[in-house]
Design a protein around this motif. Sequence first.
Motif, short mmCIF file in Angstrom:
data_model
loop_
_atom_site.label_atom_id
_atom_site.label_comp_id
_atom_site.label_asym_id
_atom_site.label_seq_id
_atom_site.Cartn_x
_atom_site.Cartn_y
_atom_site.Cartn_z
N LEU A 21 0.65 -1.53 0.30
CA LEU A 21 0.28 0.15 0.26
C LEU A 21 0.51 1.82 -0.72
O LEU A 21 0.56 2.13 -0.76
N THR A 22 1.79 1.18 0.84
CA THR A 22 2.68 2.34 1.33
C THR A 22 3.41 2.71 0.00
O THR A 22 4.04 4.02 -0.83
N ALA A 23 4.82 1.33 -0.61
CA ALA A 23 4.98 1.35 -2.09
C ALA A 23 3.43 2.11 -2.87
O ALA A 23 4.90 2.74 -4.01
N GLY A 24 2.31 1.44 -3.20
CA GLY A 24 2.02 1.83 -4.21
C GLY A 24 1.08 3.77 -4.05
O GLY A 24 1.33 3.95 -5.03
N LEU A 25 1.46 3.80 -3.62
CA LEU A 25 0.83 4.91 -2.97
C LEU A 25 2.34 5.82 -3.49
O LEU A 25 2.28 7.26 -3.78
N GLN A 47 2.52 20.79 -1.82
CA GLN A 47 1.60 20.69 -0.05
C GLN A 47 0.95 19.82 -0.30
O GLN A 47 0.24 19.30 1.14
N PHE A 48 -0.31 18.68 -1.91
CA PHE A 48 -1.25 18.48 -1.53
C PHE A 48 -0.39 16.71 -1.01
O PHE A 48 -1.70 15.99 0.09
N VAL A 49 0.66 16.54 -1.92
CA VAL A 49 1.44 15.25 -0.72
C VAL A 49 1.84 15.12 1.07
O VAL A 49 1.12 13.64 1.00
N LEU A 50 2.25 15.79 1.05
CA LEU A 50 2.86 16.44 2.86
C LEU A 50 0.91 16.04 3.44
O LEU A 50 1.12 15.62 4.01
N LEU A 51 0.32 16.97 2.80
CA LEU A 51 -0.36 16.63 3.33
C LEU A 51 -2.10 15.34 3.90
O LEU A 51 -2.57 15.19 4.73
N LEU A 52 -1.37 14.33 2.76
CA LEU A 52 -2.66 13.10 2.47
C LEU A 52 -1.34 12.59 3.62
O LEU A 52 -2.21 11.20 3.92
N ILE A 53 -0.07 12.06 3.17
CA ILE A 53 1.29 12.05 4.26
C ILE A 53 0.54 11.92 5.55
O ILE A 53 0.60 10.74 6.33
N ALA A 54 0.32 14.04 6.11
CA ALA A 54 0.25 13.18 7.25
C ALA A 54 -1.20 12.92 7.72
O ALA A 54 -1.01 12.81 9.26
N LEU A 55 -2.09 13.27 6.74
CA LEU A 55 -3.34 12.73 7.64
C LEU A 55 -3.30 11.45 7.68
O LEU A 55 -3.62 10.78 8.75
N ILE A 56 -2.41 10.74 6.77
CA ILE A 56 -2.44 8.95 7.22
C ILE A 56 -2.40 8.94 8.60
O ILE A 56 -2.03 7.70 9.25
N CYS A 57 -0.81 9.37 8.79
CA CYS A 57 0.01 8.99 9.84
C CYS A 57 -0.85 9.91 11.04
O CYS A 57 -0.50 8.72 12.22
N ILE A 58 -1.62 11.13 10.88
CA ILE A 58 -1.73 11.64 12.24
C ILE A 58 -2.59 10.24 12.25
O ILE A 58 -3.73 10.04 14.11
N GLY A 59 -4.28 9.72 11.58
CA GLY A 59 -5.12 9.06 11.74
C GLY A 59 -4.38 7.94 12.43
O GLY A 59 -5.32 7.43 13.18
N CYS A 60 -3.90 7.36 12.14
CA CYS A 60 -3.30 5.82 12.57
C CYS A 60 -2.53 5.46 13.63
O CYS A 60 -3.10 5.02 14.55
N PHE A 61 -1.99 7.04 14.10
CA PHE A 61 -1.20 7.14 14.94
C PHE A 61 -2.80 7.70 16.35
O PHE A 61 -2.51 7.02 17.65
N ALA A 62 -4.02 7.98 15.61
CA ALA A 62 -4.83 8.64 16.66
C ALA A 62 -5.63 6.96 17.20
O ALA A 62 -5.92 6.96 18.35
N THR A 111 8.12 8.37 5.25
CA THR A 111 7.90 9.29 4.55
C THR A 111 7.93 10.57 4.15
O THR A 111 8.05 11.83 3.81
N PHE A 112 6.71 11.17 5.41
CA PHE A 112 6.30 12.58 5.14
C PHE A 112 7.91 13.36 6.21
O PHE A 112 7.79 14.58 5.16
N VAL A 159 4.81 5.52 -5.75
CA VAL A 159 4.61 5.23 -7.33
C VAL A 159 3.49 6.36 -7.57
O VAL A 159 3.56 7.15 -8.56
N LEU A 160 1.86 6.40 -7.07
CA LEU A 160 1.13 6.91 -7.23
C LEU A 160 1.61 8.40 -7.81
O LEU A 160 1.76 9.13 -8.82
N ILE A 161 1.95 8.95 -6.94
CA ILE A 161 2.35 10.24 -6.60
C ILE A 161 3.49 10.54 -6.91
O ILE A 161 3.54 11.65 -7.82
N TYR A 162 4.27 9.74 -6.83
CA TYR A 162 5.94 9.63 -7.83
C TYR A 162 5.31 9.96 -9.28
O TYR A 162 5.88 11.29 -10.62
N GLU A 163 5.14 9.54 -10.13
CA GLU A 163 4.08 9.76 -11.26
C GLU A 163 3.26 11.06 -11.47
O GLU A 163 3.20 11.30 -13.13
N ASN A 164 2.56 11.27 -11.13
CA ASN A 164 1.26 12.08 -10.84
C ASN A 164 1.76 14.26 -10.07
O ASN A 164 1.20 14.84 -9.55
#
Length: 328
Positions: free
Chosen positions: A50-54, A68-83, A117-118, A56-61
């Motif tokens: 999942l992390t590798a796929g995300l 900023q959007f990429v960092l926000l997306l990674i931060a939200l995933i990270c915060i959600g998991c830890f919460a 990753t963040f 690759v997807l981000i790298y290609e696009n």
Amino acid sequence: MINNLYKNLHAEALISDESLERLRQKEEKPVLFSVHWEIKTLLYVGVLLLTAGLGVLIYENIDSIGHQFVLLLIALICIGCFAYCQKKALPFNTEKVNSPNAYFDYILLLGSLSFVTFVGYLQFAYGVFGTNYGMATFVPMLVLFFIAYYFDHLGILNMAIANLAVWMGVSVTPKQLLADNNFNSGTIIYTYLLLSILLLTGAWLTQHFNFKKHFKFSYQHYGIHVAYITLLAGYFHYYDSGLAMVFMLGILLLSLLMYRDAYKSKSFYFLLLVILYSYIAVSSLAVRVFLSMGDTAGAVYWMLIYVIGSGIGLILLLINLNKKLKTA
């Protein structure tokens, strides 16, 4: 209900009373095959994919998405998991703490990978640590060690140990050494010798103070490999100087200490590592003696005899040690 076939066989005296009873018990209490570790492995692989796929997807696009959007997306995933993990986690304990549910470990792993990753992406996109690349590995290392102990996660502890190795290598390795691609350096040898001492000390401390004692294996597993490889590298690096024998004495001392610990804890794995690495060290000394004879043909002859004889002796030694451990 026991199969009528078995009853008929018993009536015809083709199976005994004992066999019929065993068959009856087996049908009443069928043996279940556990797929616990297979499922855990698939879940871990799923998180990594999942992390590798995300990534690759981000790298290609990246051009259309934006940093900023990429960092926000990674931060939200990270915060959600830890919460989620903070909400579900059991109270901290110096002993082993089991996971509260089947998904906890994987969500925590995803959060940790997202955090690493963040930080890496932040450094890549904006260079927040400048040219101080050591800080880019030091900060994740501290966080991963905290997460590993706070949530009692062996997988994240292994990630933290790997980060420690990377941080030490990046911090002390001269830039010119990397530019020249020349790693035959005493700097690296002494750096990773220090790393092995830290890891083996960590293994001893966890057991001595009974603080997350089950973490000992991870510390010792990496520590013993790094220590032996570093000492052997030091021996060959200083082959023509007196320091070579100092590194060989270090191997001898390490073998004695690790042998005692492995025998005390009845760990054939660590005992096997001690024997194999010690065999490599002794063999290097033997080859050195053979080559010092001056007679090339004679040296080759004695080396062949040594390889055959020592190989047989090594196998017999491992068999006897295994038996000794089982009876101890």
